[in-house]
Design a protein around this motif. Structure first.
Motif, PDB file in Angstrom:
ATOM      1  N   ALA A   1      -1.358  42.999  43.280  1.00 51.30           N
ATOM      2  CA  ALA A   1      -0.349  42.286  42.489  1.00 51.30           C
ATOM      3  C   ALA A   1       1.056  42.855  42.625  1.00 51.30           C
ATOM      4  CB  ALA A   1      -0.768  42.289  41.015  1.00 51.30           C
ATOM      5  N   GLY A   2       1.200  43.996  43.301  1.00 54.69           N
ATOM      6  CA  GLY A   2       2.512  44.611  43.447  1.00 54.69           C
ATOM      7  C   GLY A   2       3.368  43.886  44.471  1.00 54.69           C
ATOM      8  N   LEU A   3       4.664  44.026  44.312  1.00 56.93           N
ATOM      9  CA  LEU A   3       5.632  43.425  45.218  1.00 56.93           C
ATOM     10  C   LEU A   3       6.471  44.538  45.827  1.00 56.93           C
ATOM     11  CD1 LEU A   3       6.880  40.662  42.756  1.00 56.93           C
ATOM     12  CD2 LEU A   3       5.169  40.376  44.553  1.00 56.93           C
ATOM     13  N   ALA A   4       6.481  44.623  47.143  1.00 55.72           N
ATOM     14  CA  ALA A   4       7.311  45.624  47.825  1.00 55.72           C
ATOM     15  C   ALA A   4       8.738  45.106  47.875  1.00 55.72           C
ATOM     16  CB  ALA A   4       6.782  45.891  49.222  1.00 55.72           C
ATOM     17  N   VAL A   5       9.681  45.956  47.495  1.00 59.97           N
ATOM     18  CA  VAL A   5      11.095  45.595  47.546  1.00 59.97           C
ATOM     19  C   VAL A   5      11.779  46.561  48.504  1.00 59.97           C
ATOM     20  CG1 VAL A   5      13.224  45.302  46.223  1.00 59.97           C
ATOM     21  CG2 VAL A   5      11.025  44.728  45.180  1.00 59.97           C
ATOM     22  N   PRO A   6      12.057  46.098  49.725  1.00 59.90           N
ATOM     23  CA  PRO A   6      12.731  46.962  50.693  1.00 59.90           C
ATOM     24  C   PRO A   6      14.100  47.396  50.190  1.00 59.90           C
ATOM     25  CG  PRO A   6      11.891  44.966  51.749  1.00 59.90           C
ATOM     26  CD  PRO A   6      11.731  44.790  50.264  1.00 59.90           C
ATOM     27  N   ALA A   7      14.590  48.494  50.733  1.00 61.50           N
ATOM     28  CA  ALA A   7      15.861  49.081  50.293  1.00 61.50           C
ATOM     29  C   ALA A   7      17.010  48.081  50.317  1.00 61.50           C
ATOM     30  CB  ALA A   7      16.197  50.298  51.144  1.00 61.50           C
ATOM     31  N   GLU A   8      17.015  47.160  51.300  1.00 60.88           N
ATOM     32  CA  GLU A   8      18.125  46.209  51.385  1.00 60.88           C
ATOM     33  C   GLU A   8      18.133  45.215  50.236  1.00 60.88           C
ATOM     34  OE1 GLU A   8      14.870  44.741  54.207  1.00 60.88           O
ATOM     35  OE2 GLU A   8      15.921  46.617  53.910  1.00 60.88           O
ATOM     36  N   GLN A   9      17.036  45.116  49.494  1.00 60.53           N
ATOM     37  CA  GLN A   9      16.992  44.222  48.347  1.00 60.53           C
ATOM     38  C   GLN A   9      17.247  44.961  47.032  1.00 60.53           C
ATOM     39  OE1 GLN A   9      13.358  41.975  48.390  1.00 60.53           O
ATOM     40  NE2 GLN A   9      13.845  40.972  50.314  1.00 60.53           N
ATOM     41  N   GLU A  10      17.590  46.233  47.127  1.00 63.15           N
ATOM     42  CA  GLU A  10      17.836  47.017  45.919  1.00 63.15           C
ATOM     43  C   GLU A  10      18.993  46.458  45.097  1.00 63.15           C
ATOM     44  OE1 GLU A  10      16.412  49.681  44.213  1.00 63.15           O
ATOM     45  OE2 GLU A  10      14.717  49.339  45.526  1.00 63.15           O
TER      46      GLU A  10
ATOM     47  N   LYS B   1       2.693  59.176  30.079  1.00 61.91           N
ATOM     48  CA  LYS B   1       2.858  58.616  31.422  1.00 61.91           C
ATOM     49  C   LYS B   1       1.933  57.419  31.613  1.00 61.91           C
ATOM     50  CE  LYS B   1      -0.222  61.840  33.802  1.00 61.91           C
ATOM     51  NZ  LYS B   1      -0.309  62.846  34.841  1.00 61.91           N
ATOM     52  N   ILE B   2       2.416  56.512  32.451  1.00 61.04           N
ATOM     53  CA  ILE B   2       1.683  55.284  32.758  1.00 61.04           C
ATOM     54  C   ILE B   2       1.267  55.344  34.216  1.00 61.04           C
ATOM     55  CG2 ILE B   2       1.788  52.769  32.836  1.00 61.04           C
ATOM     56  CD1 ILE B   2       4.118  52.993  30.769  1.00 61.04           C
ATOM     57  N   LEU B   3      -0.026  55.135  34.451  1.00 60.58           N
ATOM     58  CA  LEU B   3      -0.569  55.149  35.809  1.00 60.58           C
ATOM     59  C   LEU B   3      -1.110  53.765  36.137  1.00 60.58           C
ATOM     60  CD1 LEU B   3      -2.573  58.487  35.559  1.00 60.58           C
ATOM     61  CD2 LEU B   3      -0.319  58.168  36.560  1.00 60.58           C
ATOM     62  N   CYS B   4      -1.082  53.444  37.413  1.00 60.98           N
ATOM     63  CA  CYS B   4      -1.601  52.156  37.854  1.00 60.98           C
ATOM     64  C   CYS B   4      -2.531  52.388  39.033  1.00 60.98           C
ATOM     65  CB  CYS B   4      -0.454  51.230  38.252  1.00 60.98           C
ATOM     66  SG  CYS B   4      -1.007  49.573  38.686  1.00 60.98           S
TER      67      CYS B   4
ATOM     68  N   TYR C   1       6.894  47.063  43.035  1.00 57.31           N
ATOM     69  CA  TYR C   1       7.117  46.677  41.647  1.00 57.31           C
ATOM     70  C   TYR C   1       5.900  45.890  41.197  1.00 57.31           C
ATOM     71  CZ  TYR C   1      12.008  47.986  42.076  1.00 57.31           C
ATOM     72  OH  TYR C   1      13.170  48.689  42.252  1.00 57.31           O
ATOM     73  N   LEU C   2       5.591  45.969  39.903  1.00 56.38           N
ATOM     74  CA  LEU C   2       4.453  45.253  39.358  1.00 56.38           C
ATOM     75  C   LEU C   2       4.915  44.431  38.153  1.00 56.38           C
ATOM     76  CD1 LEU C   2       1.346  44.801  39.512  1.00 56.38           C
ATOM     77  CD2 LEU C   2       1.137  46.645  37.823  1.00 56.38           C
ATOM     78  N   PRO C   3       5.018  43.096  38.320  1.00 53.99           N
ATOM     79  CA  PRO C   3       5.348  42.257  37.164  1.00 53.99           C
ATOM     80  C   PRO C   3       4.070  41.860  36.430  1.00 53.99           C
ATOM     81  CG  PRO C   3       5.390  40.954  39.179  1.00 53.99           C
ATOM     82  CD  PRO C   3       5.010  42.361  39.575  1.00 53.99           C
TER      83      PRO C   3
ATOM     84  N   VAL D   1       6.913  42.135  31.835  1.00 52.94           N
ATOM     85  CA  VAL D   1       7.337  43.531  31.885  1.00 52.94           C
ATOM     86  C   VAL D   1       7.282  43.903  33.366  1.00 52.94           C
ATOM     87  CG1 VAL D   1       4.994  44.437  31.448  1.00 52.94           C
ATOM     88  CG2 VAL D   1       6.986  45.882  31.009  1.00 52.94           C
ATOM     89  N   LEU D   2       8.304  44.620  33.811  1.00 52.86           N
ATOM     90  CA  LEU D   2       8.382  45.011  35.209  1.00 52.86           C
ATOM     91  C   LEU D   2       8.197  46.520  35.319  1.00 52.86           C
ATOM     92  CD1 LEU D   2       8.898  44.004  38.114  1.00 52.86           C
ATOM     93  CD2 LEU D   2      11.308  44.577  37.755  1.00 52.86           C
TER      94      LEU D   2
END
Length: 158
Positions: free
Chosen positions: A125-134, A114-117, A30-32, A20-21
């Motif tokens: 464990a999160g993954l940063a996805v820069p705007a250019e990878q959108e 609502k879901i909080l993390c 993002y958190l997979p 689940v993403l």
């Protein structure tokens, strides 16, 4: 704690393991979370608005909460240890119950909760996805639009 949205479920290759993403509402992480096939189906059903002829476990839990007048106010993803994620269900009465994130997410989607993390979990464990990878994320969203719960059913090995 940071609010997250459920982007969807998919099958990770080559392990054929469902994930689940989640995505930070106000951020770029993002958190997979690797989950079981049954939970992946439950999450996909909720996202697609599928109503089974008889209540599945998460539907039953929602019905029990409504029948007893209990409100699920928050789902918190609280920790990750050795790749295992932990969550807590928080009720209007103040009661907190430990639960698996996959079950918690499936219930949250059915109840509109609502879901909080925890920030620490996103940091670890999160993954940063820069705007250019959108555009890659958009491809993933398109995949999610096409996937069905049946895609997560396991087939017997031959």
């Amino acid at each position: 704690m940071r609010e997250v949205d459920v982007m969807g479920v998919r099958v990770e290759m080559p392990s054929n393991q469902p994930i689940v993403l989640l995505r930070e509402v106000s951020g770029e992480r993002y958190l997979p979370i690797w989950i079981g096939a049954v939970e992946a189906t439950a999450i996909a059903f909720a996202q697609q608005g599928v109503v089974p002829p008889r209540p599945l476990t998460h539907d039953l839990m929602k019905d029990v909460l409504e029948a007893t007048g209990n409100e699920l106010t928050e789902v918190r993803i609280t920790d990750v240890k050795d790749g295992v994620f932990f969550a807590t269900l928080v009720f209007g009465s103040g009661t907190e119950v430990s639960a698996r994130p996959s079950d918690s997410i499936a219930l949250a989607l059915r109840t509109g909760t609502k879901i909080l993390c925890a920030e620490e979990v996103l940091d670890e464990a999160g993954l940063a996805v820069p705007a250019e990878q959108e555009d890659e994320v958009e491809k993933f969203r398109e995949f999610l639009d096409q996937v069905t719960p049946e895609d997560f059913e396991s087939t017997p090995e031959q």
